[in-house]
Structures are given as C-alpha cells and as structure tokens.
Write an enzyme that holds these catalytic residues in place. Structure first.
Site, PDB file in Angstrom:
ATOM      1  N   TYR A  59       9.880 -55.794  30.973  1.00  0.00           N
ATOM      2  CA  TYR A  59      10.396 -57.145  31.241  1.00  0.00           C
ATOM      3  C   TYR A  59       9.576 -57.874  32.309  1.00  0.00           C
ATOM      4  O   TYR A  59       9.385 -59.084  32.210  1.00  0.00           O
ATOM      5  CB  TYR A  59      11.895 -57.089  31.582  1.00  0.00           C
ATOM      6  CG  TYR A  59      12.680 -56.888  30.311  1.00  0.00           C
ATOM      7  CD1 TYR A  59      12.912 -57.952  29.455  1.00  0.00           C
ATOM      8  CD2 TYR A  59      13.092 -55.617  29.916  1.00  0.00           C
ATOM      9  CE1 TYR A  59      13.561 -57.772  28.247  1.00  0.00           C
ATOM     10  CE2 TYR A  59      13.742 -55.427  28.708  1.00  0.00           C
ATOM     11  CZ  TYR A  59      13.969 -56.511  27.876  1.00  0.00           C
ATOM     12  OH  TYR A  59      14.597 -56.333  26.671  1.00  0.00           O
ATOM     13  N   ASP A  97      12.836 -66.767  26.415  1.00  0.00           N
ATOM     14  CA  ASP A  97      11.933 -67.682  27.130  1.00  0.00           C
ATOM     15  C   ASP A  97      12.653 -69.012  27.371  1.00  0.00           C
ATOM     16  O   ASP A  97      13.739 -69.253  26.850  1.00  0.00           O
ATOM     17  CB  ASP A  97      10.617 -67.876  26.340  1.00  0.00           C
ATOM     18  CG  ASP A  97      10.812 -68.587  24.999  1.00  0.00           C
ATOM     19  OD1 ASP A  97      11.409 -69.689  24.985  1.00  0.00           O
ATOM     20  OD2 ASP A  97      10.375 -68.057  23.956  1.00  0.00           O
ATOM     21  N   HIS A 112      20.931 -64.279  23.766  1.00  0.00           N
ATOM     22  CA  HIS A 112      20.404 -62.980  24.223  1.00  0.00           C
ATOM     23  C   HIS A 112      19.929 -63.022  25.670  1.00  0.00           C
ATOM     24  O   HIS A 112      19.150 -62.180  26.097  1.00  0.00           O
ATOM     25  CB  HIS A 112      19.274 -62.501  23.293  1.00  0.00           C
ATOM     26  CG  HIS A 112      19.763 -62.099  21.928  1.00  0.00           C
ATOM     27  ND1 HIS A 112      18.929 -61.960  20.841  1.00  0.00           N
ATOM     28  CD2 HIS A 112      21.013 -61.812  21.479  1.00  0.00           C
ATOM     29  CE1 HIS A 112      19.649 -61.595  19.779  1.00  0.00           C
ATOM     30  NE2 HIS A 112      20.913 -61.512  20.136  1.00  0.00           N
ATOM     31  N   THR A 179      13.263 -66.577  12.618  1.00  0.00           N
ATOM     32  CA  THR A 179      13.926 -65.318  12.959  1.00  0.00           C
ATOM     33  C   THR A 179      13.966 -64.425  11.725  1.00  0.00           C
ATOM     34  O   THR A 179      14.140 -64.919  10.607  1.00  0.00           O
ATOM     35  CB  THR A 179      15.334 -65.554  13.565  1.00  0.00           C
ATOM     36  OG1 THR A 179      15.971 -64.292  13.781  1.00  0.00           O
ATOM     37  CG2 THR A 179      16.208 -66.432  12.700  1.00  0.00           C
ATOM     38  N   SER A 180      13.783 -63.109  11.940  1.00  0.00           N
ATOM     39  CA  SER A 180      13.643 -62.188  10.806  1.00  0.00           C
ATOM     40  C   SER A 180      14.963 -61.851  10.130  1.00  0.00           C
ATOM     41  O   SER A 180      14.965 -61.275   9.050  1.00  0.00           O
ATOM     42  CB  SER A 180      12.986 -60.891  11.294  1.00  0.00           C
ATOM     43  OG  SER A 180      13.800 -60.302  12.293  1.00  0.00           O
TER      44      SER A 180
HETATM   45  C1  BJW Z   1       7.174 -67.515  12.378  1.00  0.00           C
HETATM   46  C2  BJW Z   1       5.944 -67.722  12.936  1.00  0.00           C
HETATM   47  C3  BJW Z   1       5.534 -69.037  13.018  1.00  0.00           C
HETATM   48  C4  BJW Z   1       6.300 -65.537  12.962  1.00  0.00           C
HETATM   49  N1  BJW Z   1       6.316 -69.976  12.532  1.00  0.00           N
HETATM   50  N2  BJW Z   1       7.992 -68.395  11.905  1.00  0.00           N
HETATM   51  C5  BJW Z   1      24.133 -51.846  11.649  1.00  0.00           C
HETATM   52  C6  BJW Z   1      24.440 -52.964  10.885  1.00  0.00           C
HETATM   53  C7  BJW Z   1      24.695 -54.191  11.480  1.00  0.00           C
HETATM   54  C8  BJW Z   1      24.622 -54.330  12.861  1.00  0.00           C
HETATM   55  C9  BJW Z   1      24.319 -53.218  13.609  1.00  0.00           C
HETATM   56  C10 BJW Z   1      24.071 -51.993  13.012  1.00  0.00           C
HETATM   57  N3  BJW Z   1      23.794 -51.103  13.989  1.00  0.00           N
HETATM   58  C11 BJW Z   1      23.844 -51.758  15.184  1.00  0.00           C
HETATM   59  C12 BJW Z   1      24.164 -53.048  14.958  1.00  0.00           C
HETATM   60  C13 BJW Z   1      24.302 -54.125  15.974  1.00  0.00           C
HETATM   61  C14 BJW Z   1      22.960 -54.478  16.606  1.00  0.00           C
HETATM   62  C15 BJW Z   1      21.938 -54.760  15.517  1.00  0.00           C
HETATM   63  O1  BJW Z   1      21.862 -55.831  14.956  1.00  0.00           O
HETATM   64  N4  BJW Z   1      21.077 -53.779  15.234  1.00  0.00           N
HETATM   65  C16 BJW Z   1      20.054 -53.937  14.188  1.00  0.00           C
HETATM   66  C17 BJW Z   1      18.832 -53.149  14.581  1.00  0.00           C
HETATM   67  C18 BJW Z   1      20.666 -53.531  12.859  1.00  0.00           C
HETATM   68  N5  BJW Z   1      23.208 -55.670  17.391  1.00  0.00           N
HETATM   69  C19 BJW Z   1      23.622 -55.593  18.646  1.00  0.00           C
HETATM   70  O2  BJW Z   1      23.773 -54.531  19.216  1.00  0.00           O
HETATM   71  C20 BJW Z   1      23.976 -56.905  19.318  1.00  0.00           C
HETATM   72  N6  BJW Z   1      25.284 -56.805  19.879  1.00  0.00           N
HETATM   73  C21 BJW Z   1      26.356 -56.644  19.105  1.00  0.00           C
HETATM   74  O3  BJW Z   1      26.288 -56.542  17.890  1.00  0.00           O
HETATM   75  O4  BJW Z   1      27.540 -56.628  19.817  1.00  0.00           O
HETATM   76  C22 BJW Z   1      28.747 -56.403  19.080  1.00  0.00           C
HETATM   77  C23 BJW Z   1      29.307 -57.615  18.417  1.00  0.00           C
HETATM   78  C24 BJW Z   1      30.272 -57.484  17.456  1.00  0.00           C
HETATM   79  C25 BJW Z   1      30.799 -58.599  16.816  1.00  0.00           C
HETATM   80  C26 BJW Z   1      30.380 -59.867  17.169  1.00  0.00           C
HETATM   81  C27 BJW Z   1      29.442 -59.994  18.143  1.00  0.00           C
HETATM   82  C28 BJW Z   1      28.892 -58.884  18.751  1.00  0.00           C
HETATM   83  C29 BJW Z   1      23.003 -57.199  20.454  1.00  0.00           C
HETATM   84  C30 BJW Z   1      21.627 -57.505  19.944  1.00  0.00           C
HETATM   85  C31 BJW Z   1      20.676 -57.709  21.110  1.00  0.00           C
HETATM   86  C32 BJW Z   1      19.254 -57.980  20.658  1.00  0.00           C
HETATM   87  N7  BJW Z   1      18.406 -58.007  21.780  1.00  0.00           N
HETATM   88  C33 BJW Z   1      16.974 -58.330  21.601  1.00  0.00           C
HETATM   89  C34 BJW Z   1      16.268 -58.151  22.964  1.00  0.00           C
HETATM   90  C35 BJW Z   1      16.616 -59.325  23.890  1.00  0.00           C
HETATM   91  C36 BJW Z   1      15.841 -59.287  25.154  1.00  0.00           C
HETATM   92  C37 BJW Z   1      14.352 -59.292  24.920  1.00  0.00           C
HETATM   93  O5  BJW Z   1      13.780 -60.311  24.514  1.00  0.00           O
HETATM   94  O6  BJW Z   1      13.744 -58.242  25.150  1.00  0.00           O
HETATM   95  O7  BJW Z   1      16.828 -59.668  21.122  1.00  0.00           O
HETATM   96  S1  BJW Z   1      16.162 -57.351  20.325  1.00  0.00           S
HETATM   97  C38 BJW Z   1      15.133 -58.645  19.754  1.00  0.00           C
HETATM   98  O8  BJW Z   1      15.463 -58.992  18.385  1.00  0.00           O
HETATM   99  C39 BJW Z   1      15.496 -59.881  20.607  1.00  0.00           C
HETATM  100  C40 BJW Z   1      15.479 -60.977  19.571  1.00  0.00           C
HETATM  101  O9  BJW Z   1      16.222 -62.076  20.038  1.00  0.00           O
HETATM  102  C41 BJW Z   1      16.052 -60.299  18.359  1.00  0.00           C
HETATM  103  C42 BJW Z   1      15.741 -60.988  17.050  1.00  0.00           C
HETATM  104  O10 BJW Z   1      14.367 -61.001  16.813  1.00  0.00           O
HETATM  105  P1  BJW Z   1      13.713 -62.285  16.107  1.00  0.00           P
HETATM  106  O11 BJW Z   1      13.803 -63.446  17.014  1.00  0.00           O
HETATM  107  O12 BJW Z   1      14.286 -62.451  14.757  1.00  0.00           O
HETATM  108  O13 BJW Z   1      12.163 -61.843  16.048  1.00  0.00           O
HETATM  109  P2  BJW Z   1      11.408 -60.987  14.935  1.00  0.00           P
HETATM  110  O14 BJW Z   1      10.153 -60.500  15.557  1.00  0.00           O
HETATM  111  O15 BJW Z   1      12.298 -59.967  14.334  1.00  0.00           O
HETATM  112  O16 BJW Z   1      11.071 -62.033  13.797  1.00  0.00           O
HETATM  113  C43 BJW Z   1      10.128 -63.074  13.976  1.00  0.00           C
HETATM  114  C44 BJW Z   1      10.219 -64.030  12.803  1.00  0.00           C
HETATM  115  O17 BJW Z   1       9.381 -65.133  13.084  1.00  0.00           O
HETATM  116  C45 BJW Z   1       9.743 -63.428  11.460  1.00  0.00           C
HETATM  117  O18 BJW Z   1      10.700 -63.754  10.458  1.00  0.00           O
HETATM  118  C46 BJW Z   1       8.419 -64.151  11.193  1.00  0.00           C
HETATM  119  O19 BJW Z   1       8.211 -64.410   9.803  1.00  0.00           O
HETATM  120  C47 BJW Z   1       8.632 -65.458  11.922  1.00  0.00           C
HETATM  121  N8  BJW Z   1       7.396 -66.086  12.401  1.00  0.00           N
HETATM  122  N9  BJW Z   1       5.408 -66.464  13.294  1.00  0.00           N
HETATM  123  C48 BJW Z   1       7.536 -69.653  12.001  1.00  0.00           C
HETATM  124  N10 BJW Z   1       4.341 -69.327  13.531  1.00  0.00           N
END
Ligand code: BJW
Length: 236
Positions: A59, A97, A112, A179-180
C-alpha cells in the site's frame, strides 16, 4: 440512449479500468500479480495479520505512486456529467485513488475505501494520510501506533452499502465502467439494478464477467467511450 426514455437518476460504477490510462495498474489484467502475489493474497485481514510489512509496503508503494498520476479524459467527462446532470447521480467507485475527486466529481462514494486515508484500529478514527505507514507512525487522534490503510479487504464489509442500494433502487440507468465483475458485491449491482427496472450499460475495454447482464455493452478504452457517452447524455 436509443429509444429509451430520457433517464433521470443515474448510478455509475467505476473500477480500475477507468484509471488504467492514467498509468495505474489494474488488478487482473496482464497477470495481475504484485511481486508474485495475487491481490486476493495481499488484500485480506489474514494477510495483514500474517505479514503486516508485506501488506503495508504494497500500500505504501501504491499510495506514493497514485499521487504522481493525473485524471484522464474519462474522469474529466464524468466530472462534467456530475456538474451538469440535474437528476440524481451517484458515482460509486471501487477505486481507492482520488482521480475522480481531482477531476472535479463531487457525488462520489468510495466503496473500497481510499489510499489517502489511514484508519486507526485503536481509536477507530480516520485521518488523511499521504506518507508511508510501514514505520508505524502515531495516530494523529490518539497517538497509538495502530494505523492501517483505510481500504476494504476481502471478507470486510464495503462502505456505503445502504446508500448504494438506495440509489440503485431509484436508478433509471446503471452504468458500469472499467471493472471486471470479479468482485462482489459490486459485481452484483447490475442484476440488482435490472431487478429494480433500470437500463444497464457497460463501458469496458473487453466484456466483463457479468457482461450478459447488461442491456448494452460498448467496448473501447475508457478515454474514448466515456466522453462519447457523456456527450450523448448531455445533448439528449
Ligand atoms: C479498461 C481499460 C481501459 C482495462 N479502459 N477498461 C464467492 C462468490 C461470491 C462472492 C464471494 C465468494 N467468495 C468470497 C466472496 C466475497 C468477496 C469476493 O467477491 N470474492 C471474489 C474473489 C469472488 N468479496 C468481499 O469479500 C467483499 N466484501 C463482502 O462481500 O462483504 C460481505 C457482504 C455481503 C453482502 C453485501 C455486502 C457485503 C469485499 C471486497 C473487497 C475488494 N477489495 C479490493 C482491494 C481494495 C484495496 C486496494 O485497492 O488494494 O478492491 S480487491 C480489488 O478488486 C479492488 C478492486 O476495487 C476490486 C475490483 O477490481 P476491478 O476494479 O474490477 O479491477 P480488475 O483489474 O479486476 O478489472 C479491470 C477492468 O478494467 C477489466 O475489465 C479490463 O477489461 C478493464 N480495463 N483497461 C476501459 N483503458
């Protein structure tokens, strides 16, 4: 917006893809590894307990890097939309960010957390924080050396969920940008929005995991597709 009635209430969800062209790495593109660690292995409370120095360094490096980056045309277009849109608008970002704010967006919710905040686990206060945390600085509020990044890790509850679901219930249009669709609950918002009657639009470089749930997908870099969509919204 095709033949759709003009929407009034909009929810926009952004992810790492909107900041990619500002030079901030996404999580899951091109291997998605940081020093051989998957994000799922460093962004957890368990990882922090097991190896706090590794997680704090991850971080600290990103907090420093982000301060040298600038908002791009996609952030700027959303800020113009925010300023000019008369209906309800909520920009929910998964990004930690501050590029939406630096572009001028005001109605932003960081589900997040934020890189530039530290959270004291002793007194529960949040403080703005731009420097490193690895040397265990004292909390400005209570003096304890118990600061952690104010970000939401896997297994933790994202911020602002009640406000987000309330906005989704009112939304006529839900737009997901860069977002993915790999991480819940954000990945489920498109289905929630559809169930509540919203039209759903995806703007992404390539189809996300939840692409089938969107009424429409427009593929391309965010700095192209987002300004085009905003121009359309403001002239309709
Ligand atoms: C472009 C581009 C360009 C590239 N132009 N596009 C099983 C099933 C379902 C859920 C779960 C499960 N097991 C566990 C869970 C829950 C878990 C989860 O989802 N796990 C998965 C792995 C399955 N979730 C949690 O634990 C969350 N909490 C939770 O669920 O609490 C309980 C609850 C219950 C009920 C209601 C509510 C809550 C917490 C999740 C926390 C995620 N934290 C992170 C880190 C944050 C801090 C940090 O930055 O370090 O968040 S992980 C990381 O992933 C970060 C991001 O915000 C998040 C999403 O990533 P994002 O933004 O989608 O990025 P990428 O890299 O994945 O995708 C990039 C995209 O951009 C791609 O699509 C490209 O195509 C595109 N792109 N260039 C336009 N130029």
């Amino acid at each position: 917006m095709g033949d759709m009635e003009r929407p009034r209430n909009i929810v926009i969800l952004t992810g790492a893809g909107i900041s990619a062209e500002s030079g901030i790495d996404t999580f899951r593109d091109s291997g998605g590894l940081w020093e051989q660690h998957r994000v799922e292995d460093v962004a957890t409370p368990e990882a922090f307990e097991r190896d706090p120095n590794l997680v704090l360094r991850f971080y600290d490096l990103r907090r420093e890097a982000v301060q040298a980056k600038l908002p791009n045309f996609a952030h700027e277009a959303l800020a113009i939309l925010d300023a000019q849109w008369k209906g309800e608008l909520l920009l929910v970002t998964q990004n930690v960010d501050d590029l939406h704010e630096r572009a001028g967006s005001r109605r932003v919710l960081h589900m997040h957390g934020e890189h530039l905040n530290a959270w004291c686990t002793a007194c529960d206060r949040r403080s703005r924080w731009t420097g490193p945390l690895i040397d265990r600085p004292a909390c400005p509020a209570c003096g304890a050396r118990a600061l952690r990044p104010d970000v939401v890790w896997f297994g933790e509850m994202p911020y602002g969920m009640e406000r987000i679901y309330a906005a989704i219930r009112q939304a006529d249009l839900f737009v997901s940008i860069g977002t993915s669709g790999a991480v819940y609950p954000a990945a489920g918002f498109v289905r929630d929005a559809r169930e509540c009657g919203a039209r759903t639009l995806e703007l992404n470089l390539e189809p996300s995991q939840g692409s089938v749930w969107f009424h429409e997908s427009r593929l391309g870099p965010a700095t192209d597709v987002v300004p085009e969509w905003v121009a359309e919204m403001l002239q309709s």
